[in-house]
Design a protein around this motif. Structure first.
Motif, PDB file in Angstrom:
ATOM      1  N   VAL A  63       0.887   4.251  -2.814  1.00  0.00           N
ATOM      2  CA  VAL A  63       0.668   5.654  -2.461  1.00  0.00           C
ATOM      3  C   VAL A  63       1.832   6.518  -2.943  1.00  0.00           C
ATOM      4  O   VAL A  63       1.636   7.602  -3.508  1.00  0.00           O
ATOM      5  N   PHE A 100      -4.594   6.180   0.389  1.00  0.00           N
ATOM      6  CA  PHE A 100      -4.784   5.176  -0.660  1.00  0.00           C
ATOM      7  C   PHE A 100      -6.228   5.157  -1.132  1.00  0.00           C
ATOM      8  O   PHE A 100      -6.512   5.192  -2.336  1.00  0.00           O
ATOM      9  N   MET A 122       0.824  -1.202   0.000  1.00  0.00           N
ATOM     10  CA  MET A 122       0.000   0.000   0.000  1.00  0.00           C
ATOM     11  C   MET A 122       0.860   1.254   0.000  1.00  0.00           C
ATOM     12  O   MET A 122       0.569   2.218  -0.717  1.00  0.00           O
ATOM     13  N   VAL A 177      -5.696   6.880  -4.558  1.00  0.00           N
ATOM     14  CA  VAL A 177      -4.984   5.894  -5.372  1.00  0.00           C
ATOM     15  C   VAL A 177      -5.911   4.851  -5.988  1.00  0.00           C
ATOM     16  O   VAL A 177      -5.752   4.487  -7.157  1.00  0.00           O
TER      17      VAL A 177
END
Length: 499
Positions: free
Chosen positions: A326, A370, A322, A374
């Protein structure tokens, strides 16, 4: 049922057609020929079988059954389209080739009526594969007309409310549900072949657990207690791993009292599976194999279109942590940030907001960055791994960084397709995380979990290292059918009540 009209059928016109059909029914009943008294018709061929094996079947007697979808011709010759479970086949009816009384009755049949036909397979002068009718029996009378043939049933709201009509007049809709059925069968076959055991767990529970979601609450009259409809099957299934059933899965309905949008329905179908002596990496391998093999087996290709994007399911999907994702898409390196305040300052600098009820922690800053900045950029299949502990109360901590967990989610075309982790099997750590959920719930987070003392008790007997995976069946079917809303792949989606 109340009489409803489509945009192509004015109320006055619909009422008139309905009146005429009722009069026809009354006349049949008065003559002792009530179609609703018919009990069975032993058909022996379908439209697809006739077309696929026409050379073998030409000239042979068949019995077919289905719904009349069109009628044309006048006088002593009529053509009709009969729709059955496989598709449509043309009927050719000629008065001098049938009993005259039967033909006259047939001429009064309406579009939408269900009939049984005895005849022979032949090809018309125009080359149309057809059934030459010798006898036609009315098996059920349609008292409401079908939507106007050139426009069909196009209003989405009405289509979902009247799925029965949708399936009749929009043949392409059936394809979605055939694929859905094949996908669920593929999941079962795939897991059964790998030694998994299918089980069933309770829908009603005394606590809400196994996920972060707002539950539906009902009341058990005999016990005089409120109960929660399950928001996940996770905790009961892991109890079975403790009990020695090393590979288990359940395909079933899940209920979450949340909003409705193109990706969410309050009740949906998931498959959750758990395997002892593996971890989240094993679950990644399994998920990639399961979904890619489903596309290849059901559709014959790894190349799909979904939501206007070309998707490639060829195995070998990227795996990003993650924080890597990001950093790649926002430029913020959370691994270089120390402390909650600095993490949230970085997140807020690009417009990330803290949801109500969430603590301003480093982990929540990473996750919300995120989620808000994202996820929308992930088009091709991508595994996002190593989620913060703050949002992963049931996942095992990373031995390399205790702020993170061995967890992944699969994203395709901006949509989460599944969630998995190395299961937390430390009862002391688990109880502490449950306690944090309880505290978050007390602060107003209605999606936070509850304390499950019995599950802690189960963990104290020993849960082996375990990998677990939850897959959204509906999302996967949306992908395989190129559907832009979950309502296109649920036969009876949740709808607002009409007053």
């Amino acid at each position: 049922m109340s009489e409803q009209k489509t945009p192509q059928q004015p109320e006055q016109e619909l009422s008139e057609q309905r009146r005429v059909r009722r009069e026809k029914l009354a006349a049949l009943q008065a003559a002792g020929e009530d179609p609703f008294q018919q009990t069975r018709f032993d058909w022996d061929a379908t439209s697809a079988q006739i077309k696929d094996h026409f050379d073998e079947m030409e000239g042979k007697a068949v019995k077919v059954a289905g719904r009349l979808m069109s009628k044309r011709g006048m006088g002593k010759v009529s053509f009709c389209d009969l729709q059955d479970r496989d598709g449509r086949i043309q009927l050719y009816a000629r008065q001098d080739e049938m009993d005259e009384a039967v033909y006259k009755k047939f001429k009064k049949f309406d579009i939408g009526d269900i009939v049984g036909v005895e005849g022979e397979v032949f090809r018309t002068q125009r080359g149309e594969m057809s059934v030459r009718a010798k006898n036609i029996t009315l098996l059920s009378k349609a008292l409401l007309p079908l939507p106007e043939k050139f426009h069909g049933l196009q209003d989405r709201e009405l289509r979902y409310r009247q799925r029965y009509v949708d399936l009749i007049v929009n043949p392409e809709v059936k394809r979605n549900f055939v694929i859905r059925s094949k996908f669920i069968k593929h999941v079962r076959d795939f897991l059964d072949a790998r030694g998994y055991m299918e089980v069933e767990t309770p829908v009603l529970n005394t606590i809400s657990g196994g996920a972060t979601a707002r539950p539906f609450i009902t009341h058990h009259n005999t016990l005089d207690i409120d109960m929660y409809m399950r928001i996940a099957t996770e905790l009961p299934l892991k109890r079975l791993i403790v009990g020695g059933l090393d590979r288990v899965y359940e395909i079933g309905r899940i209920f979450r009292n949340e909003g409705m949008d193109p990706k969410h329905n309050p009740e949906f179908t998931s498959v959750e599976l758990y395997q002892a002596y593996t971890d989240f990496n094993g679950m990644m391998d399994l998920f990639e194999d399961l979904l890619s093999s489903a596309a290849e087996k059901i559709l014959g290709t790894y190349q799909l279109e979904w939501q206007g994007e070309q998707i490639d399911l060829t195995p070998g999907w990227p795996r990003l942590t993650m924080h890597e994702a990001v950093k790649q898409y926002t430029g913020i390196d959370f691994m270089a940030i120390d402390g909650d305040e600095a993490a949230w300052a970085a997140a807020k600098s690009i417009g990330v907001t803290l949801p109500e009820g969430k603590d301003p922690t480093w982990g929540n800053a990473l996750y919300e960055t995120f989620d808000q900045k994202v996820e929308e950029k992930l088009i091709q299949p991508t595994f996002i791994t190593m989620h913060p502990v703050d949002v992963s109360p049931l996942a095992k901590r990373s031995p390399k960084d205790p702020r993170l967990t061995e967890r992944f989610e699969l994203f395709i075309c901006r949509s989460e397709m599944g969630n998995a982790f190395s299961e937390l099997n430390d009862p002391i750590d688990q109880k502490q995380r449950f306690q944090k959920e309880v505290e978050a719930r007390a602060k107003g987070d209605s999606e936070a979990g509850m304390m499950d003392e019995d599950y802690i008790n189960a963990l104290e007997y020993g849960l082996p290292p375990t990998g677990g995976l939850g897959i959204g069946i509906d999302r996967c079917v949306m992908l395989l059918t190129n559907s832009d809303t979950i309502r296109e792949v649920i036969l009876f989606p949740t709808m607002k009540h009409l007053d």
